[in-house]
Design a protein around this motif. Sequence first.
Motif, PDB file in Angstrom:
ATOM      1  N   ARG A  59       0.802  -1.224   0.000  1.00  0.00           N
ATOM      2  CA  ARG A  59       0.000   0.000   0.000  1.00  0.00           C
ATOM      3  C   ARG A  59       0.835   1.275   0.000  1.00  0.00           C
ATOM      4  O   ARG A  59       0.384   2.323   0.475  1.00  0.00           O
ATOM      5  N   HIS A  60       2.067   1.184  -0.446  1.00  0.00           N
ATOM      6  CA  HIS A  60       2.890   2.382  -0.618  1.00  0.00           C
ATOM      7  C   HIS A  60       3.017   2.664  -2.101  1.00  0.00           C
ATOM      8  O   HIS A  60       3.175   1.747  -2.918  1.00  0.00           O
ATOM      9  N   ARG A  61       2.986   3.944  -2.449  1.00  0.00           N
ATOM     10  CA  ARG A  61       3.010   4.351  -3.846  1.00  0.00           C
ATOM     11  C   ARG A  61       4.384   4.147  -4.477  1.00  0.00           C
ATOM     12  O   ARG A  61       4.496   3.835  -5.647  1.00  0.00           O
ATOM     13  N   PHE A  62       5.439   4.321  -3.673  1.00  0.00           N
ATOM     14  CA  PHE A  62       6.799   4.252  -4.197  1.00  0.00           C
ATOM     15  C   PHE A  62       7.385   2.858  -4.008  1.00  0.00           C
ATOM     16  O   PHE A  62       7.034   2.141  -3.065  1.00  0.00           O
ATOM     17  N   PRO A  63       8.317   2.482  -4.889  1.00  0.00           N
ATOM     18  CA  PRO A  63       8.965   1.170  -4.736  1.00  0.00           C
ATOM     19  C   PRO A  63       9.812   1.100  -3.460  1.00  0.00           C
ATOM     20  O   PRO A  63      10.212   2.123  -2.900  1.00  0.00           O
ATOM     21  N   ALA A  64      10.105  -0.092  -3.037  1.00  0.00           N
ATOM     22  CA  ALA A  64      10.874  -0.314  -1.812  1.00  0.00           C
ATOM     23  C   ALA A  64      12.257   0.329  -1.894  1.00  0.00           C
ATOM     24  O   ALA A  64      12.764   0.846  -0.886  1.00  0.00           O
TER      25      ALA A  64
END
Length: 143
Positions: free
Chosen positions: A11-16
């Motif tokens: 649920r995060h917009r940016f990659p890890a």
Amino acid sequence: MMTDRDPLYRRHRFPAEVIAHAVWLYFRFPLSLRMVEDLLAARGIIASHQTVRLWAEKFGRTFANEIRRRSSGRLGDKWHLDEAVVSIRGKKRFKSQRHLQRFAPSMIRIANLFQIPRHDISSGHHRELRTAAMSLWAKIARA
């Protein structure tokens, strides 16, 4: 196409990688949240300083624990006394006066002679004190 993501980053917009890099920048260097935001913007990543703050709060402890887990036992926290002490005729002696100074407690009278501020005494008096202290160290090292 569906890819498997780490559940930590769900649920995060940016990659890890982006999140990890931002958190690493914030904790590794003395940067403010806005500076990290500017560094990310220079790489073409638009994230607010509040986003970086939330990432630091959420992922900071996890990253620190992982670093601690990976580096446990490899930090060089061991020292060996045998490198500073030699045995002569069955007696243990320090290799040099310098090794003895490192291992002797700093509260003793002799060690305090080495901690006199130079501006408080004349250079001649300082040389006398230094000579007296070194002779006392030599006696202790030979004992």
